[in-house]
Design a protein around this motif. Structure first.
Motif, mmCIF file in Angstrom:
data_model
loop_
_atom_site.group_PDB
_atom_site.id
_atom_site.type_symbol
_atom_site.label_atom_id
_atom_site.label_comp_id
_atom_site.label_asym_id
_atom_site.label_seq_id
_atom_site.Cartn_x
_atom_site.Cartn_y
_atom_site.Cartn_z
ATOM 1 N N GLN A 107 -9.194 -6.017 -0.138
ATOM 2 C CA GLN A 107 -10.537 -6.143 -0.705
ATOM 3 C C GLN A 107 -10.473 -6.500 -2.183
ATOM 4 O OE1 GLN A 107 -12.989 -2.683 0.048
ATOM 5 N NE2 GLN A 107 -12.420 -2.625 2.205
ATOM 6 N N ASP A 108 -9.587 -5.831 -2.916
ATOM 7 C CA ASP A 108 -9.460 -6.112 -4.348
ATOM 8 C C ASP A 108 -9.065 -7.563 -4.591
ATOM 9 O OD1 ASP A 108 -10.117 -3.504 -4.921
ATOM 10 O OD2 ASP A 108 -8.088 -2.882 -5.497
ATOM 11 N N LEU A 153 -2.189 3.215 -2.199
ATOM 12 C CA LEU A 153 -3.522 2.715 -1.859
ATOM 13 C C LEU A 153 -3.530 2.329 -0.393
ATOM 14 C CD1 LEU A 153 -4.089 0.323 -4.909
ATOM 15 C CD2 LEU A 153 -5.084 2.589 -4.610
ATOM 16 N N GLN A 186 -7.863 -1.569 0.925
ATOM 17 C CA GLN A 186 -8.278 -1.596 -0.475
ATOM 18 C C GLN A 186 -7.620 -2.748 -1.217
ATOM 19 O OE1 GLN A 186 -10.381 0.947 -2.567
ATOM 20 N NE2 GLN A 186 -10.433 -1.183 -3.217
ATOM 21 N N SER A 214 0.825 -1.214 0.000
ATOM 22 C CA SER A 214 0.000 0.000 0.000
ATOM 23 C C SER A 214 0.857 1.261 0.000
ATOM 24 C CB SER A 214 -0.944 0.005 1.207
ATOM 25 O OG SER A 214 -0.242 0.239 2.416
#
Length: 211
Positions: free
Chosen positions: A50-51, A43, A47, A38
């Motif tokens: 989750q992706d 990001l 996120q 991240s």
């Protein structure tokens, strides 16, 4: 395996994950946590998790992600392990630059043909491929069966040529024609690329940053 229910925004982030992970691989990094990834990508760790969880998740608690495994899995999701035969229509400055400088082979494509309507260009060699006349398009497609096309042509020609290519077996278009190509075929994919739009968004962002 199909992922039809996945958000388009998630799909559009996958190439960026792939690119960053390939850079990590090149640096000899074999595993990375979502927090570390991240920070590199800008990001949130949430996120990223989750992706990737949309596809089953590939991390292990306390270990993070195996970089090579994640590269391989994302490549499969994007279909990079099943190369599509690609042609470029329009070998002006843009088409020639794409044919010369883009590594299609590591992005899921095999560039097999170049076409232009200008007879003065026909026969020239660009990146080891001859530029062919548009008159040869039907025969070439029937013989070599390309499935994807890059359009670097004037916008007034885009729709007619696209429909012709669909009839010749093309299932996907990368369209630089400055015309928003929309084809009435559910099994045909189109990516319209507008450099001008990107420049205007950049202009907005530059003019609205707090100094």
């Amino acid at each position: 395996m199909a992922y039809r229910s996945i958000s388009p925004s998630v799909i559009r982030r996958l190439p960026r994950y792939y690119r960053f992970l390939k850079d990590l691989e090149g640096q000899g990094i074999t595993r990375i946590s979502s927090a570390e990834l991240s920070r590199k990508m800008g990001l949130t760790a949430s996120q990223i998790r989750q992706d990737l969880n949309c596809f089953g998740g590939f991390g292990q608690q306390g270990y993070g992600y195996n970089v090579q495994l994640l590269i391989d899995e994302i490549a499969k999701i994007l279909g990079l392990d099943k190369p599509q035969k690609l042609i470029i229509i329009g070998i002006g400055n843009l088409g020639r630059a794409l044919a010369t400088h883009i590594r299609f082979d590591n992005k899921g494509y095999e560039l097999i043909g170049l076409f232009d309507q200008k007879e003065s260009l026909v026969g020239q060699i660009v990146h080891n491929l001859p530029i062919r006349s548009m008159d040869c398009l039907d025969e070439f497609c029937k013989e070599n069966k390309p499935t994807a096309a890059v359009l670097c042509i004037p916008k007034e020609s885009a729709e007619a040529i696209a429909y012709k290519l669909v009839k010749l077996g093309i299932k996907g278009f990368l369209n630089f024609s400055h015309y928003d190509l929309g084809l009435a075929y559910p099994n045909v994919s189109v990516e319209n690329v507008h450099f001008g739009d990107k420049l205007m968004v950049l202009s907005y962002n530059m003019n609205n940053k707090n100094n």
